[in-house]
Scaffold this motif. Structure first.
Motif, short mmCIF file in Angstrom:
data_model
loop_
_atom_site.label_atom_id
_atom_site.label_comp_id
_atom_site.label_asym_id
_atom_site.label_seq_id
_atom_site.Cartn_x
_atom_site.Cartn_y
_atom_site.Cartn_z
N UNK A 6 0.89 -1.22 -0.14
CA UNK A 6 0.10 0.10 -0.06
C UNK A 6 0.78 1.29 0.03
N UNK A 7 1.85 1.15 0.94
CA UNK A 7 2.89 2.53 0.99
C UNK A 7 3.54 2.72 -0.29
N UNK A 8 4.19 1.48 -0.87
CA UNK A 8 4.78 1.73 -2.28
C UNK A 8 4.02 2.18 -3.28
N UNK A 9 2.59 1.77 -3.38
CA UNK A 9 1.81 2.21 -4.28
C UNK A 9 1.57 3.67 -4.15
N UNK A 10 1.10 4.26 -3.06
CA UNK A 10 0.84 5.69 -2.83
C UNK A 10 1.39 6.00 -1.59
N UNK A 11 2.43 6.92 -1.35
CA UNK A 11 3.21 7.20 -0.28
C UNK A 11 2.27 8.15 0.36
N UNK A 12 1.37 8.99 -0.21
CA UNK A 12 0.54 9.88 0.38
C UNK A 12 -0.39 9.36 1.58
N UNK A 13 -0.66 8.13 1.67
CA UNK A 13 -1.64 7.62 2.28
C UNK A 13 -1.25 7.64 3.75
N UNK A 14 0.07 7.85 4.05
CA UNK A 14 0.42 7.75 5.23
C UNK A 14 0.66 9.09 6.06
#
Length: 388
Positions: free
Chosen positions: A211-219
């Protein structure tokens, strides 16, 4: 202020620093040295603090380590267009016992946070996060902790604390100050199903590496809500670090870990930031430079902080109300930064941890989801935690 716990930055690092360009960070820091003692902390915003403790490593065999290479790498970087003053307070040496080191770290962090100085802790083992957390016992009633790690580190709280089991102690030992615990970058095969189930049962948050690698902005929202951020270097992929630091072929890459550090810096709530599990080796330059760049991005983030979470003045925000399953969800968007929040309602009949309506950082996507009749997961978990 009693800083007796601290030993100065080594002369070899300072000698190396003297050979650098006058524009680099090392020439602008307020450094704790043998010659000049501890620097004056007036006006200081960020303090680097080494902790030379690794005895609670599950694989500890008596080896020592130091942080000189990280300092050399950091000192050699050029600052951004910053207005923050940074101090390097040197290191906390091992105490007689690990508990003595914890005490020294706890006291030092507590004093720094009270002075509105953000400690950047460079550590041996990640169980030092427990001492970091305990420093908040007298500072605030509830604490949010974010762990950037491939494992949850829950462990068995009945057993003595180790670097892979410190979170269990944080959750179960009094005083109970932990409101939210979130793990960024966990890898399922490093965690037992029991631990994964426990994270869900306690309504804690976990973001898988994919999830993090796909879209870092989620964190970003979870870091915006954190008080303490703790980074385990074993969460970084093996190709990005030097020999003794390699842990797994999969992991967070260099750009992503620096983005996470910057998000932590931008957060108005983050008041301590730790980087742990550093293992120097002969070919150390790669890891020490990565850690130096993480610190650089954290400082960059702190310099970009904007006070955008005061919703008392209607000129500074927009309010949006949606209805999902007969539940009214109220969103706020800052007009200064474009960041979003969602309101968690106060339940008067429940003896809950929130004494008023509380705003939870979220993403624009959460508002879009709510408009499409989907309850945002962060809101659901925070709401459920309130009912516990």
């Amino acid at each position: 202020m009693n800083f007796n716990f601290l030993s100065p930055v080594s002369d070899s690092v300072l000698a190396h620093n003297e050979l650098l360009s006058a524009q680099v960070l090392g020439r602008k820091l307020h450094i704790h040295s043998k010659q000049n003692g501890i620097p004056d902390l007036d006006g200081v915003s960020i303090a680097i603090l080494g902790v030379l403790e690794n005895r609670n490593d599950v694989n500890y065999i008596g080896e020592e380590f130091e942080l000189n290479e990280i300092r050399k790498s950091f000192y050699a970087l050029f600052p951004g267009s910053w207005n923050t003053i940074i101090a390097d307070l040197g290191d906390i040496n091992k105490g007689e016992s690990v508990e003595d080191t914890y005490f020294a770290l706890k006291e030092t962090i507590s004093v720094l946070v009270k002075k509105n100085i953000i400690p950047v802790i460079l550590g041996g083992t990640q169980d030092l996060t427990y001492a970091n957390y305990r420093a908040y016992d007298t500072l605030m009633p509830m604490v949010n902790l974010v762990n950037v790690d491939c494992k949850f580190d829950l462990g068995d709280s009945q057993k003595p604390i180790k670097n892979n089991s410190f979170v269990g102690k944080i959750i179960l030992e009094e005083p109970y100050n932990l409101f939210n615990y979130a793990t960024i970058g966990y890898q399922t095969y490093f965690n037992s199903q029991e631990e994964i189930d426990l994270m869900n049962k306690l309504y804690f948050e976990a973001y898988r590496l994919g999830q993090v690698s796909k879209d870092i902005t989620i964190v970003e929202p979870v870091l915006r809500d954190a008080n303490i951020v703790s980074v385990d270097l074993s969460s970084v992929k093996g190709a990005e670090v030097s020999l003794k630091q390699k842990y797994s072929p999969n992991g967070i890459d260099g750009k992503e870990i620096c983005a996470i550090a910057r998000y932590a810096g931008i957060s108005n709530k983050v008041s301590s930031f730790g980087i742990y599990e550093y293992n120097p080796s002969k070919d150390d330059e790669l890891t020490s430079m990565l850690v130096a760049q993480m610190i650089w991005y954290f400082v960059e983030g702190v310099n970009c902080r904007v006070k955008d979470d005061d919703f008392s003045n209607e000129d500074y925000y927009q309010k949006f109300i949606t209805l999902v399953d007969e539940q009214e969800l109220i969103f706020y968007k800052s007009l200064k930064t474009g960041r979003w929040w969602i309101e968690i309602p106060f339940l008067s009949e429940v003896n809950n941890k929130l004494k008023r309506h509380t705003l939870l950082p979220c993403m624009h996507q959460d508002y879009i989801d709510a408009c499409n009749s989907n309850v945002p997961e962060r809101w659901y978990k925070a709401f459920q935690k309130n009912c516990l």
